[in-house]
Scaffold this active site. Sequence first.
Site, short mmCIF file in Angstrom:
data_model
loop_
_atom_site.label_atom_id
_atom_site.label_comp_id
_atom_site.label_asym_id
_atom_site.label_seq_id
_atom_site.Cartn_x
_atom_site.Cartn_y
_atom_site.Cartn_z
N GLU A 99 3.23 -9.74 11.52
CA GLU A 99 2.92 -9.31 10.15
C GLU A 99 4.19 -8.83 9.44
O GLU A 99 4.41 -9.13 8.27
CB GLU A 99 1.86 -8.21 10.20
CG GLU A 99 1.28 -7.81 8.86
CD GLU A 99 0.22 -6.75 8.97
OE1 GLU A 99 -0.08 -6.28 10.09
OE2 GLU A 99 -0.35 -6.36 7.92
N ASP A 154 0.77 -1.24 0.00
CA ASP A 154 0.00 0.00 0.00
C ASP A 154 0.81 1.30 0.00
O ASP A 154 0.69 2.12 -0.89
CB ASP A 154 -0.93 0.03 1.23
CG ASP A 154 -1.76 -1.24 1.36
OD1 ASP A 154 -1.62 -2.16 0.53
OD2 ASP A 154 -2.55 -1.31 2.31
C1 DGY Z 1 -5.36 -2.68 4.71
O1 DGY Z 1 -6.49 -2.57 5.18
O2 DGY Z 1 -4.35 -2.24 5.26
C2 DGY Z 1 -5.18 -3.43 3.46
O3 DGY Z 1 -3.86 -3.46 3.06
C3 DGY Z 1 -6.06 -2.91 2.35
O4 DGY Z 1 -6.41 -4.00 1.56
#
Ligand code: DGY
Length: 479
Positions: A442, A206
Site C-alpha cells: 500500500e 486521511d
Molecule cells: C480507511 O479506512 O483508512 C480509509 O482511508 C477511509 O476511507
Amino acid sequence: MDGRVDTGAMSQDQPTAFPSSHPGSGDPAIAPATDEALLATARELLDANWTGRYTRPSQALYPHQWSWDSAFIAVGRSWYDAERARQELEALFEAQWETGMVPSIVFDPKAPPDAYFPGPDVWQSQRSPASPRGRPTSGITQPPLHARAALEVHRHAPPDQSTASLAWLERMYPRLVAQHRYLDSARDPRGTGLAAIVHPWESGLDDSPAWDRDFDRIEVPSGALPPYRRRDLDHAVASDRPTDADYHRFLYLLTLERDADYDDARVVAAAPFLMVDPLFNAIRLWSEHALVEIAGLVGADPAPHRAVARRIHDAMLGELWIARRQRFCAWDLRRNQREPEDTIVSFAPLLDPDLPRPIVAAICRELESPSFHPSREGPHYLVPTFDVRAQGFDPDRYWRGPVWLNTNWLLWHGLRQHGRNALADEIAVSSSRLVRLSGFREYFDPLDGSGHGSDRFSWSAALFTDMVMTNRSPTHEGP
Ligand code: DGY
C-alpha cells in the site's frame, strides 16, 4: 541498502522508456524481476481482488468499493481488460447520490458486518433522501479523478471495442458532469471556485500533516462516541496506521455529518473541519479538462467545462498559491487560515496544464530539495508525502511520510505535462524499485523502501501497470 535514484543519464527534454530494465541497479536486495513478470503479477493480483463488478483495494483491510481507488484501478486495468475497467467505474456510479455526490465507499452487502469499521450500520447513509435506495454507502466523497480515469479507459480501448467504449462514455458523461456540478455548488460555500472537503477522509490522505493544525484542535466531547473497535488494526500494524487520537476525531466528524442526515447545507455550515485541499482541487481541475475532451467525443458542448476549468485555475492561483512560501497551501475555511505544512498536496497543482512556468519551477525546486529528495545525502525513494526534515515526519505511518504510488503517479503525470521529464523519470524509477524491493504494498518507507500497510494493494498494481504501459506507448496522447 542504497536506494539512491540515479539522475545522471536522464534528459530534461526526452521522456525515457520506463527505466526498469536495469532492475536493482546492482542492488542485491532488489529482485531481478522483469517488467513482464511484474505486469503478470499485477494482473493476477487485480484479478484476485475483482469481485465480479469492481475491484477491492485489498482483500482484508478494504473489503468494499472505494471511490478513487476504483478510478486508479480502472486506468491500470484498461490496458488489458477494458471491459472490466468500464464496469468498475459504472458500478461505482450506480451508487451516485441524487445530489451528484459519488460516495467514498460503496459497501458490499455480502461482506461480513465486522469486515470493516466504520461499516454501513455506522454510516447509515439511508438517513439522507439523496442516497441510493437499498445501496449502503458512506456519506462523504473522495477526489473526483473519475472523468480523467474514464477518458484514459476510453483511450486504451482496443479498436474492436471502440463502439462499446464510446457508448459507455456517453452513459458516463452526464454522471460525471453531475459529480462535478455537485462539487462546484454544494461544496463551494464562499463561491470562490474551490471545493471544500468536510472530512479528512474526503481528501484520500486521511492523516496528512497538511491539516494537522486544524484537525488536531477538534475536541471530541466525552461520551460523544459509543465504544468501538478499530478493525483496521486486525489487518495492519498500529504504527503504520493513523493514531487512535486521529481515528477518534475521524469518527466524531462522521457522527456529526450523520446527525445532520448528510444534508450538504447543514454539514458545510457546521462542520468543524472545512478545508480547501490543493490536491483535491487539482484533481478536480485535471478531470474538468478531461470533461472538455469527453464532451467533444460524445457530441456535447465543451465550452462550459473550459469555463469551469479556468475558474478553478484562477482560484487555485488566487487563493492557494502563497508567494511568500512559494507553495500551494491548504486553506482552512473555518478559521480562514492557510496551512504552512510542507506536504505532497502542495505539488498536486502540477496537474493544471496552464500552471505558470515560474510556479512549475518553484514546485520542482521543492521536489528536488533535501526536504523531499535528500539524494545527495543518503539513500531514499521518491516522493515522501511529508517533508523528511519536518518534526513529525514518520516514514512508516500512513500519510505522514511514506511514499504512495498514487501520489507518485499523479506527480509523474503532472511533471510530464510540463516537460519535466527528468524528474518524472526519477519518480518512475523509484516507483519501480519500490515494487521490485517490497512488492505491491500500500505504501513504502522513503528511507529504506520497506513495504507498509496492506499487501497486494490494487492501485499499486494498477498504477505500476499504467506507468509501464504508458511509456511503451509512443502514441499516448497524455497527459
Ligand atoms: C480507511 O479506512 O483508512 C480509509 O482511508 C477511509 O476511507
